[in-house]
Design an enzyme around this catalytic site. Structure first.
Site, PDB file in Angstrom:
ATOM      1  N   HIS A 187       0.838  -1.199   0.000  1.00  0.00           N
ATOM      2  CA  HIS A 187       0.000   0.000   0.000  1.00  0.00           C
ATOM      3  C   HIS A 187       0.873   1.251   0.000  1.00  0.00           C
ATOM      4  CE1 HIS A 187      -3.306  -2.719   1.779  1.00  0.00           C
ATOM      5  NE2 HIS A 187      -3.472  -2.573   0.476  1.00  0.00           N
ATOM      6  N   GLU A 190       1.976   3.584   2.954  1.00  0.00           N
ATOM      7  CA  GLU A 190       2.512   2.945   4.152  1.00  0.00           C
ATOM      8  C   GLU A 190       4.046   2.917   4.095  1.00  0.00           C
ATOM      9  OE1 GLU A 190       0.152  -0.675   4.409  1.00  0.00           O
ATOM     10  OE2 GLU A 190      -1.704   0.492   4.289  1.00  0.00           O
ATOM     11  N   HIS A 321       2.649  -3.798   6.827  1.00  0.00           N
ATOM     12  CA  HIS A 321       1.705  -2.703   6.530  1.00  0.00           C
ATOM     13  C   HIS A 321       1.763  -1.699   7.671  1.00  0.00           C
ATOM     14  CE1 HIS A 321      -0.789  -4.510   3.214  1.00  0.00           C
ATOM     15  NE2 HIS A 321      -0.091  -5.558   3.621  1.00  0.00           N
ATOM     16  N   GLU A 394       0.773  -4.912  11.103  1.00  0.00           N
ATOM     17  CA  GLU A 394       0.351  -3.525  10.939  1.00  0.00           C
ATOM     18  C   GLU A 394       1.179  -2.727  11.925  1.00  0.00           C
ATOM     19  OE1 GLU A 394      -1.802  -2.215   8.825  1.00  0.00           O
ATOM     20  OE2 GLU A 394      -3.385  -3.667   8.357  1.00  0.00           O
TER      21      GLU A 394
HETATM   22  C1  NO5 Z   1      -4.621  -4.632   5.507  1.00  0.00           C
HETATM   23  C2  NO5 Z   1      -4.754  -5.899   6.354  1.00  0.00           C
HETATM   24  C3  NO5 Z   1      -6.097  -6.129   6.989  1.00  0.00           C
HETATM   25  C4  NO5 Z   1      -4.316  -7.150   5.656  1.00  0.00           C
HETATM   26  C5  NO5 Z   1      -5.568  -4.657   4.305  1.00  0.00           C
HETATM   27  O1  NO5 Z   1      -4.916  -0.965   6.628  1.00  0.00           O
HETATM   28  S1  NO5 Z   1      -4.400  -1.996   5.725  1.00  0.00           S
HETATM   29  O2  NO5 Z   1      -4.850  -1.842   4.377  1.00  0.00           O
HETATM   30  N1  NO5 Z   1      -2.814  -1.879   5.769  1.00  0.00           N
HETATM   31  N2  NO5 Z   1      -4.879  -3.458   6.293  1.00  0.00           N
HETATM   32  O3  NO5 Z   1      -6.724  -4.277   4.421  1.00  0.00           O
HETATM   33  O4  NO5 Z   1      -5.108  -5.056   3.238  1.00  0.00           O
HETATM   34 ZN    ZN Z   2      -1.725  -1.845   4.057  1.00  0.00          ZN
END
Ligand code: NO5
Ligand code: ZN
Ligand code: CA
Ligand code: CA
Ligand code: CA
Length: 445
Positions: A187, A190, A321, A394
Protein backbone atom coordinates in the site's frame (compact mmCIF):
# COMPACT_ATOMS: atom_id res chain seq x y z
CA UNK A 1 -31.32 -8.31 0.49
CA UNK A 2 -27.73 -8.16 -0.64
CA UNK A 3 -28.83 -7.73 -4.26
CA UNK A 4 -31.07 -4.79 -3.42
CA UNK A 5 -28.24 -3.04 -1.58
CA UNK A 6 -25.89 -3.66 -4.47
CA UNK A 7 -28.27 -2.32 -7.09
CA UNK A 8 -28.86 0.81 -5.04
CA UNK A 9 -25.14 1.30 -4.81
CA UNK A 10 -24.88 0.56 -8.53
CA UNK A 11 -27.25 3.40 -9.30
CA UNK A 12 -25.30 5.78 -7.11
CA UNK A 13 -22.07 4.71 -8.75
CA UNK A 14 -23.55 5.13 -12.22
CA UNK A 15 -24.44 8.73 -11.35
CA UNK A 16 -20.93 9.35 -10.08
CA UNK A 17 -19.36 7.77 -13.13
CA UNK A 18 -21.51 10.01 -15.34
CA UNK A 19 -20.10 13.04 -13.52
CA UNK A 20 -16.58 11.66 -13.85
CA UNK A 21 -16.99 11.08 -17.59
CA UNK A 22 -17.92 14.74 -18.06
CA UNK A 23 -14.36 15.60 -16.98
CA UNK A 24 -11.52 15.22 -19.51
CA UNK A 25 -9.90 11.81 -19.33
CA UNK A 26 -6.40 13.00 -20.02
CA UNK A 27 -4.82 10.47 -17.67
CA UNK A 28 -5.81 7.52 -19.83
CA UNK A 29 -4.41 9.04 -23.01
CA UNK A 30 -0.92 9.28 -21.51
CA UNK A 31 1.61 6.54 -22.29
CA UNK A 32 1.91 4.12 -19.38
CA UNK A 33 5.24 5.38 -18.11
CA UNK A 34 4.40 9.06 -18.41
CA UNK A 35 2.92 11.12 -15.62
CA UNK A 36 -0.78 11.80 -15.97
CA UNK A 37 -1.62 15.35 -16.94
CA UNK A 38 -2.91 17.47 -14.07
CA UNK A 39 -6.66 17.07 -13.96
CA UNK A 40 -9.22 19.86 -13.80
CA UNK A 41 -9.57 21.23 -10.27
CA UNK A 42 -13.00 19.71 -9.62
CA UNK A 43 -11.86 16.28 -10.78
CA UNK A 44 -8.69 16.41 -8.67
CA UNK A 45 -10.82 17.30 -5.66
CA UNK A 46 -13.13 14.37 -6.38
CA UNK A 47 -10.17 12.01 -6.36
CA UNK A 48 -8.72 13.45 -3.19
CA UNK A 49 -8.68 10.93 -0.38
CA UNK A 50 -9.12 11.88 3.23
CA UNK A 51 -9.82 10.17 6.50
CA UNK A 52 -13.13 10.20 8.34
CA UNK A 53 -14.23 8.89 11.69
CA UNK A 54 -17.52 7.00 11.79
CA UNK A 55 -19.23 6.15 15.06
CA UNK A 56 -21.26 2.98 15.36
CA UNK A 57 -19.46 0.14 13.60
CA UNK A 58 -18.43 -2.28 16.35
CA UNK A 59 -18.05 -5.72 14.82
CA UNK A 60 -16.05 -7.26 12.00
CA UNK A 61 -19.33 -7.62 10.10
CA UNK A 62 -20.09 -3.89 10.56
CA UNK A 63 -16.63 -3.00 9.32
CA UNK A 64 -16.81 -5.34 6.34
CA UNK A 65 -20.07 -3.66 5.36
CA UNK A 66 -18.49 -0.20 5.63
CA UNK A 67 -15.60 -1.35 3.44
CA UNK A 68 -18.05 -2.58 0.80
CA UNK A 69 -18.96 1.05 0.07
CA UNK A 70 -15.54 1.41 -1.56
CA UNK A 71 -13.52 2.90 1.30
CA UNK A 72 -10.56 1.40 3.12
CA UNK A 73 -11.00 0.75 6.82
CA UNK A 74 -7.81 2.08 8.37
CA UNK A 75 -8.57 1.67 12.03
CA UNK A 76 -11.01 -0.43 14.04
CA UNK A 77 -11.98 0.78 17.50
CA UNK A 78 -14.55 -0.66 19.91
CA UNK A 79 -17.46 1.39 18.56
CA UNK A 80 -16.05 3.38 15.66
CA UNK A 81 -13.80 3.18 12.63
CA UNK A 82 -11.50 5.45 10.69
CA UNK A 83 -11.80 5.15 6.92
CA UNK A 84 -10.07 6.66 3.89
CA UNK A 85 -12.51 7.85 1.24
CA UNK A 86 -13.00 10.12 -1.72
CA UNK A 87 -15.71 12.76 -1.47
CA UNK A 88 -18.04 10.53 -3.48
CA UNK A 89 -17.45 7.51 -1.27
CA UNK A 90 -18.02 9.64 1.83
CA UNK A 91 -21.26 10.92 0.31
CA UNK A 92 -22.42 7.37 -0.36
CA UNK A 93 -21.84 6.42 3.28
CA UNK A 94 -23.79 9.50 4.36
CA UNK A 95 -26.73 8.53 2.16
CA UNK A 96 -26.61 5.15 3.91
CA UNK A 97 -27.19 6.97 7.19
CA UNK A 98 -23.68 7.12 8.61
CA UNK A 99 -22.35 10.28 10.24
CA UNK A 100 -18.84 11.06 9.05
CA UNK A 101 -16.43 13.36 10.81
CA UNK A 102 -13.60 14.57 8.58
CA UNK A 103 -10.20 14.19 10.21
CA UNK A 104 -7.11 16.29 9.63
CA UNK A 105 -5.49 15.74 6.25
CA UNK A 106 -1.96 14.40 5.88
CA UNK A 107 0.73 16.55 7.53
CA UNK A 108 2.71 19.00 5.38
CA UNK A 109 6.04 18.90 7.28
CA UNK A 110 7.56 21.30 4.77
CA UNK A 111 9.64 23.04 7.42
CA UNK A 112 9.13 26.41 5.79
CA UNK A 113 10.45 25.12 2.46
CA UNK A 114 8.59 24.74 -0.82
CA UNK A 115 7.32 21.27 -1.63
CA UNK A 116 10.01 19.41 -3.57
CA UNK A 117 8.48 17.21 -6.28
CA UNK A 118 9.29 13.48 -5.99
CA UNK A 119 10.65 13.76 -2.50
CA UNK A 120 9.50 13.51 1.08
CA UNK A 121 8.72 16.83 2.78
CA UNK A 122 11.82 18.42 4.33
CA UNK A 123 10.92 17.44 7.87
CA UNK A 124 10.46 13.80 6.82
CA UNK A 125 13.74 13.61 4.93
CA UNK A 126 14.82 10.43 6.75
CA UNK A 127 12.22 8.45 4.78
CA UNK A 128 13.67 6.91 1.63
CA UNK A 129 12.35 7.56 -1.86
CA UNK A 130 12.53 4.63 -4.28
CA UNK A 131 15.96 5.77 -5.56
CA UNK A 132 17.25 6.36 -2.04
CA UNK A 133 16.04 2.91 -1.01
CA UNK A 134 17.94 1.27 -3.85
CA UNK A 135 21.07 3.28 -3.04
CA UNK A 136 20.89 2.24 0.63
CA UNK A 137 20.55 -1.42 -0.34
CA UNK A 138 23.42 -1.21 -2.84
CA UNK A 139 25.58 0.28 -0.12
CA UNK A 140 24.84 -2.65 2.19
CA UNK A 141 25.60 -5.12 -0.59
CA UNK A 142 28.93 -3.39 -1.16
CA UNK A 143 29.73 -3.57 2.55
CA UNK A 144 28.72 -7.26 2.85
CA UNK A 145 29.05 -8.91 -0.58
CA UNK A 146 29.30 -12.45 0.85
CA UNK A 147 26.15 -11.94 2.86
CA UNK A 148 23.76 -9.80 0.83
CA UNK A 149 22.72 -9.90 -2.82
CA UNK A 150 19.80 -8.64 -4.82
CA UNK A 151 17.99 -9.53 -7.98
CA UNK A 152 15.39 -7.85 -10.09
CA UNK A 153 12.35 -10.12 -10.01
CA UNK A 154 10.25 -8.05 -12.42
CA UNK A 155 8.87 -4.65 -13.21
CA UNK A 156 6.04 -2.49 -11.91
CA UNK A 157 3.34 -1.14 -14.21
CA UNK A 158 5.35 2.05 -14.82
CA UNK A 159 8.51 0.04 -15.39
CA UNK A 160 10.33 0.33 -12.08
CA UNK A 161 12.41 -2.65 -10.96
CA UNK A 162 10.92 -4.76 -8.21
CA UNK A 163 13.80 -6.31 -6.33
CA UNK A 164 14.34 -9.16 -3.92
CA UNK A 165 17.24 -8.88 -1.49
CA UNK A 166 18.75 -12.13 -0.25
CA UNK A 167 20.64 -12.40 3.04
CA UNK A 168 22.47 -15.55 4.10
CA UNK A 169 25.92 -16.95 4.61
CA UNK A 170 27.27 -18.09 1.22
CA UNK A 171 24.67 -15.83 -0.29
CA UNK A 172 25.68 -16.84 -3.83
CA UNK A 173 24.66 -20.45 -3.24
CA UNK A 174 21.16 -21.86 -2.99
CA UNK A 175 21.68 -23.87 0.18
CA UNK A 176 19.25 -26.32 1.74
CA UNK A 177 18.23 -23.89 4.48
CA UNK A 178 14.67 -22.86 5.41
CA UNK A 179 13.79 -19.69 3.56
CA UNK A 180 11.81 -16.81 5.03
CA UNK A 181 10.14 -13.98 3.12
CA UNK A 182 9.49 -10.38 4.12
CA UNK A 183 7.37 -8.19 1.84
CA UNK A 184 6.83 -4.45 2.19
CA UNK A 185 4.82 -1.55 0.85
CA UNK A 186 1.89 -3.16 -0.97
CA UNK A 187 0.00 0.00 0.00
CA UNK A 188 1.55 3.20 -1.31
CA UNK A 189 1.04 5.48 1.70
CA UNK A 190 2.51 2.95 4.15
CA UNK A 191 6.05 4.29 3.77
CA UNK A 192 7.23 3.13 7.20
CA UNK A 193 7.25 -0.42 5.81
CA UNK A 194 10.08 0.42 3.39
CA UNK A 195 12.04 1.72 6.35
CA UNK A 196 11.32 -1.63 8.03
CA UNK A 197 12.92 -3.41 5.06
CA UNK A 198 15.98 -1.16 5.17
CA UNK A 199 16.25 -1.70 8.90
CA UNK A 200 16.30 -5.48 8.38
CA UNK A 201 18.91 -5.31 5.61
CA UNK A 202 21.14 -3.12 7.78
CA UNK A 203 20.60 -4.97 11.04
CA UNK A 204 21.30 -8.37 9.50
CA UNK A 205 24.20 -7.14 7.38
CA UNK A 206 25.94 -5.25 10.18
CA UNK A 207 25.00 -7.73 12.93
CA UNK A 208 26.53 -10.78 11.31
CA UNK A 209 29.53 -11.88 13.37
CA UNK A 210 28.71 -9.72 16.37
CA UNK A 211 25.06 -10.42 17.20
CA UNK A 212 24.71 -14.13 18.04
CA UNK A 213 21.07 -14.51 17.11
CA UNK A 214 21.53 -12.67 13.82
CA UNK A 215 24.65 -14.68 13.01
CA UNK A 216 22.95 -18.01 13.69
CA UNK A 217 19.96 -17.10 11.56
CA UNK A 218 22.04 -15.97 8.61
CA UNK A 219 24.06 -19.19 8.92
CA UNK A 220 20.98 -21.39 9.02
CA UNK A 221 18.32 -19.56 7.00
CA UNK A 222 17.96 -17.83 3.68
CA UNK A 223 16.17 -14.51 4.11
CA UNK A 224 14.34 -12.85 1.22
CA UNK A 225 13.25 -9.24 1.48
CA UNK A 226 11.08 -7.59 -1.17
CA UNK A 227 11.45 -4.02 0.12
CA UNK A 228 9.02 -2.32 -2.25
CA UNK A 229 6.16 -4.26 -3.82
CA UNK A 230 4.45 -1.06 -5.02
CA UNK A 231 7.12 1.43 -6.11
CA UNK A 232 4.80 3.31 -8.50
CA UNK A 233 2.24 3.95 -5.80
CA UNK A 234 4.89 5.00 -3.30
CA UNK A 235 6.43 7.48 -5.71
CA UNK A 236 3.01 8.79 -6.69
CA UNK A 237 2.20 9.42 -3.04
CA UNK A 238 5.11 11.92 -2.78
CA UNK A 239 5.06 13.10 -6.39
CA UNK A 240 4.02 16.67 -5.63
CA UNK A 241 6.11 16.80 -2.48
CA UNK A 242 2.89 16.66 -0.46
CA UNK A 243 1.35 13.40 0.73
CA UNK A 244 -1.56 12.12 -1.37
CA UNK A 245 -2.93 9.38 0.95
CA UNK A 246 -2.60 6.97 -1.98
CA UNK A 247 -3.13 3.25 -1.36
CA UNK A 248 -3.29 1.47 -4.72
CA UNK A 249 -0.85 0.78 -7.54
CA UNK A 250 -0.85 3.09 -10.59
CA UNK A 251 -2.33 0.81 -13.22
CA UNK A 252 -5.12 2.50 -15.20
CA UNK A 253 -8.54 0.90 -15.39
CA UNK A 254 -11.28 1.32 -17.94
CA UNK A 255 -12.95 4.59 -17.06
CA UNK A 256 -11.40 7.33 -15.00
CA UNK A 257 -10.19 5.65 -11.84
CA UNK A 258 -6.59 4.49 -11.52
CA UNK A 259 -5.25 1.69 -9.42
CA UNK A 260 -5.67 -1.78 -8.00
CA UNK A 261 -5.44 -2.75 -4.35
CA UNK A 262 -2.54 -5.19 -4.55
CA UNK A 263 -3.65 -6.83 -1.31
CA UNK A 264 -6.93 -7.87 -2.93
CA UNK A 265 -5.35 -9.13 -6.17
CA UNK A 266 -3.74 -12.43 -5.06
CA UNK A 267 -4.87 -15.68 -6.63
CA UNK A 268 -6.51 -17.46 -3.72
CA UNK A 269 -10.24 -17.02 -3.13
CA UNK A 270 -9.92 -13.88 -5.24
CA UNK A 271 -13.09 -11.81 -4.94
CA UNK A 272 -14.84 -14.68 -3.18
CA UNK A 273 -16.41 -13.23 -0.13
CA UNK A 274 -17.27 -9.57 0.00
CA UNK A 275 -13.78 -8.65 1.15
CA UNK A 276 -12.87 -6.54 -1.89
CA UNK A 277 -14.54 -4.43 -4.56
CA UNK A 278 -15.17 -5.00 -8.26
CA UNK A 279 -15.50 -1.25 -8.87
CA UNK A 280 -12.51 0.68 -10.19
CA UNK A 281 -12.22 3.73 -7.97
CA UNK A 282 -12.75 1.71 -4.83
CA UNK A 283 -9.95 1.77 -2.29
CA UNK A 284 -10.13 -2.03 -2.30
CA UNK A 285 -10.52 -2.61 -6.05
CA UNK A 286 -9.43 -6.18 -6.65
CA UNK A 287 -8.45 -5.80 -10.32
CA UNK A 288 -9.98 -7.35 -13.43
CA UNK A 289 -8.69 -10.79 -12.45
CA UNK A 290 -6.33 -12.37 -9.94
CA UNK A 291 -2.72 -11.24 -10.53
CA UNK A 292 -3.91 -8.63 -13.03
CA UNK A 293 -1.58 -6.16 -11.32
CA UNK A 294 1.97 -6.73 -12.57
CA UNK A 295 3.35 -6.14 -9.08
CA UNK A 296 1.26 -8.97 -7.60
CA UNK A 297 2.21 -11.33 -10.39
CA UNK A 298 5.92 -10.49 -10.12
CA UNK A 299 6.00 -11.35 -6.42
CA UNK A 300 3.75 -14.42 -6.84
CA UNK A 301 6.00 -15.70 -9.66
CA UNK A 302 9.01 -15.16 -7.42
CA UNK A 303 7.39 -17.15 -4.61
CA UNK A 304 6.36 -19.95 -7.01
CA UNK A 305 9.96 -19.91 -8.23
CA UNK A 306 11.11 -20.92 -4.76
CA UNK A 307 9.56 -24.35 -5.26
CA UNK A 308 12.59 -26.62 -5.71
CA UNK A 309 12.11 -30.32 -6.49
CA UNK A 310 8.43 -29.92 -5.80
CA UNK A 311 9.02 -28.37 -2.36
CA UNK A 312 8.31 -24.77 -1.43
CA UNK A 313 11.51 -23.53 0.20
CA UNK A 314 9.89 -20.54 1.89
CA UNK A 315 8.46 -21.65 5.22
CA UNK A 316 7.22 -18.42 6.76
CA UNK A 317 6.55 -14.81 5.84
CA UNK A 318 5.63 -11.39 7.15
CA UNK A 319 3.92 -8.78 4.97
CA UNK A 320 4.46 -5.35 6.49
CA UNK A 321 1.71 -2.70 6.53
CA UNK A 322 0.70 0.30 8.63
CA UNK A 323 -1.02 1.16 10.88
CA UNK A 324 -2.78 -0.14 14.06
CA UNK A 325 -0.04 -2.23 15.72
CA UNK A 326 -1.44 -5.66 14.94
CA UNK A 327 -0.09 -9.13 14.23
CA UNK A 328 -2.55 -10.85 11.88
CA UNK A 329 -2.76 -14.41 10.58
CA UNK A 330 -4.96 -16.22 8.01
CA UNK A 331 -7.57 -16.47 6.90
CA UNK A 332 -8.93 -13.10 5.91
CA UNK A 333 -11.63 -14.46 3.60
CA UNK A 334 -13.60 -16.21 6.34
CA UNK A 335 -14.32 -15.38 9.95
CA UNK A 336 -14.12 -19.10 10.80
CA UNK A 337 -10.96 -19.99 12.74
CA UNK A 338 -10.37 -23.04 10.58
CA UNK A 339 -11.44 -23.67 6.99
CA UNK A 340 -10.37 -25.58 3.89
CA UNK A 341 -6.59 -25.89 3.88
CA UNK A 342 -6.31 -24.52 7.42
CA UNK A 343 -6.55 -27.23 10.08
CA UNK A 344 -6.81 -26.66 13.80
CA UNK A 345 -3.08 -27.41 14.13
CA UNK A 346 -2.25 -24.98 11.30
CA UNK A 347 -4.32 -22.31 12.99
CA UNK A 348 -2.88 -23.04 16.43
CA UNK A 349 0.72 -22.88 15.20
CA UNK A 350 0.01 -19.58 13.43
CA UNK A 351 -1.59 -18.23 16.59
CA UNK A 352 1.08 -19.54 18.99
CA UNK A 353 3.92 -17.86 17.11
CA UNK A 354 1.81 -14.81 16.27
CA UNK A 355 1.01 -14.30 19.95
CA UNK A 356 4.66 -14.69 20.97
CA UNK A 357 5.76 -12.16 18.35
CA UNK A 358 3.06 -9.77 19.56
CA UNK A 359 4.29 -10.20 23.13
CA UNK A 360 7.68 -8.92 22.07
CA UNK A 361 6.57 -5.89 20.02
CA UNK A 362 3.45 -5.01 22.01
CA UNK A 363 1.10 -5.34 19.04
CA UNK A 364 -2.33 -6.99 19.29
CA UNK A 365 -2.47 -10.54 17.88
CA UNK A 366 -5.59 -11.77 16.04
CA UNK A 367 -6.91 -13.53 12.98
CA UNK A 368 -7.03 -11.12 10.03
CA UNK A 369 -10.81 -11.34 9.62
CA UNK A 370 -11.33 -10.21 13.22
CA UNK A 371 -10.67 -6.79 11.72
CA UNK A 372 -12.84 -7.15 8.61
CA UNK A 373 -13.14 -9.68 5.80
CA UNK A 374 -10.55 -9.46 3.03
CA UNK A 375 -10.28 -11.67 -0.04
CA UNK A 376 -7.35 -11.98 -2.42
CA UNK A 377 -4.86 -10.96 0.28
CA UNK A 378 -1.23 -12.05 0.17
CA UNK A 379 -1.46 -14.00 3.44
CA UNK A 380 -4.39 -16.09 2.28
CA UNK A 381 -2.52 -16.89 -0.92
CA UNK A 382 0.77 -17.64 0.84
CA UNK A 383 -0.95 -20.06 3.17
CA UNK A 384 -3.87 -21.31 1.07
CA UNK A 385 -1.88 -21.82 -2.12
CA UNK A 386 1.73 -22.24 -1.00
CA UNK A 387 1.47 -23.49 2.61
CA UNK A 388 3.77 -20.74 3.80
CA UNK A 389 3.01 -19.57 7.35
CA UNK A 390 1.92 -16.01 6.76
CA UNK A 391 1.59 -12.94 8.96
CA UNK A 392 0.68 -9.34 8.40
CA UNK A 393 2.23 -6.79 10.72
CA UNK A 394 0.35 -3.53 10.94
CA UNK A 395 3.07 -1.25 12.26
CA UNK A 396 3.07 1.97 14.26
CA UNK A 397 1.09 3.97 15.20
CA UNK A 398 -1.87 2.44 16.99
CA UNK A 399 -4.21 5.22 15.90
CA UNK A 400 -4.77 8.19 13.61
CA UNK A 401 -3.90 10.51 16.48
CA UNK A 402 -0.38 9.04 16.54
CA UNK A 403 0.22 10.08 12.95
CA UNK A 404 -1.83 7.50 11.03
CA UNK A 405 -0.11 6.65 7.75
CA UNK A 406 2.35 9.50 8.17
CA UNK A 407 4.26 9.23 11.44
CA UNK A 408 7.17 11.69 11.58
CA UNK A 409 10.59 10.41 10.59
CA UNK A 410 11.79 10.75 14.19
CA UNK A 411 9.99 7.46 14.99
CA UNK A 412 11.60 5.38 12.24
CA UNK A 413 14.40 3.93 14.31
CA UNK A 414 12.30 3.09 17.35
CA UNK A 415 9.40 1.63 15.38
CA UNK A 416 11.49 -0.51 13.05
CA UNK A 417 13.84 -1.86 15.74
CA UNK A 418 10.74 -2.64 17.79
CA UNK A 419 10.20 -5.61 15.44
CA UNK A 420 13.71 -7.05 15.62
CA UNK A 421 12.89 -9.67 18.21
CA UNK A 422 9.65 -10.69 16.45
CA UNK A 423 11.45 -11.12 13.13
CA UNK A 424 14.16 -13.21 14.79
CA UNK A 425 11.49 -15.33 16.45
CA UNK A 426 9.92 -16.07 13.09
CA UNK A 427 13.31 -17.01 11.64
CA UNK A 428 14.07 -19.25 14.62
CA UNK A 429 10.76 -21.02 14.27
CA UNK A 430 10.91 -21.35 10.49
CA UNK A 431 12.53 -24.80 10.44
CA UNK A 432 9.48 -26.26 12.18
CA UNK A 433 6.57 -23.96 12.83
CA UNK A 434 4.64 -26.80 14.54
CA UNK A 435 7.23 -27.02 17.33
CA UNK A 436 5.35 -24.05 18.79
CA UNK A 437 2.41 -26.34 19.56
CA UNK A 438 4.54 -29.30 20.66
CA UNK A 439 4.00 -31.26 17.43
CA UNK A 440 7.48 -31.38 15.98
CA UNK A 441 7.44 -35.20 15.84
CA UNK A 442 4.18 -35.27 13.95
CA UNK A 443 4.93 -32.64 11.32
CA UNK A 444 8.66 -32.06 11.03
CA UNK A 445 10.44 -35.41 11.12
C1 NO5 B 1 -4.62 -4.63 5.51
C2 NO5 B 1 -4.75 -5.90 6.35
C3 NO5 B 1 -6.10 -6.13 6.99
C4 NO5 B 1 -4.32 -7.15 5.66
C5 NO5 B 1 -5.57 -4.66 4.31
O1 NO5 B 1 -4.92 -0.96 6.63
S1 NO5 B 1 -4.40 -2.00 5.72
O2 NO5 B 1 -4.85 -1.84 4.38
N1 NO5 B 1 -2.81 -1.88 5.77
N2 NO5 B 1 -4.88 -3.46 6.29
O3 NO5 B 1 -6.72 -4.28 4.42
O4 NO5 B 1 -5.11 -5.06 3.24
ZN1 ZN C 1 -1.72 -1.85 4.06
CA1 CA D 1 11.51 15.13 11.11
CA1 CA E 1 23.31 -19.82 3.46
CA1 CA F 1 17.66 -22.60 -0.46
Amino acid sequence: MRLRVRSKRGAAMAALIAVAIAAPLTANAAPPDADPQPKAAASADDQKIRQYEIHGPSTAADRTKIASSGVSVDEARDHSVVVSATAAQAELLRTQGHKLKALAGPPKRLGGKAAEPRDFPAEDAKYHTYDEMNAAIDEQIKAHPDLISKKVIGKSHEGRDIIAVKLSDKVGEDEAEPEVLFTHHQHAREHLTVEMALYLVKTFGDGYGSDDRVTKMLDEREVWIVPDVNPDGGEYDIKTGEYQSWRLNRQPNEGAATGTDLNRNWAYKWGCCGGSSDEPGSETYRGAEAESAPETKVVADFVRGRVVDGKQQIKAAIDFHTYSELVLWPYGWTTDDTAEGLTQDDRDAHAAIGEKMAESNGYTPQQSSDLYVTDGSIDDWLWGDQKIFAYTFEMYPSSQGGGGFYPPDEVIEKETSRNKDAVLQLLENADCMYRSIGKEEEYCK
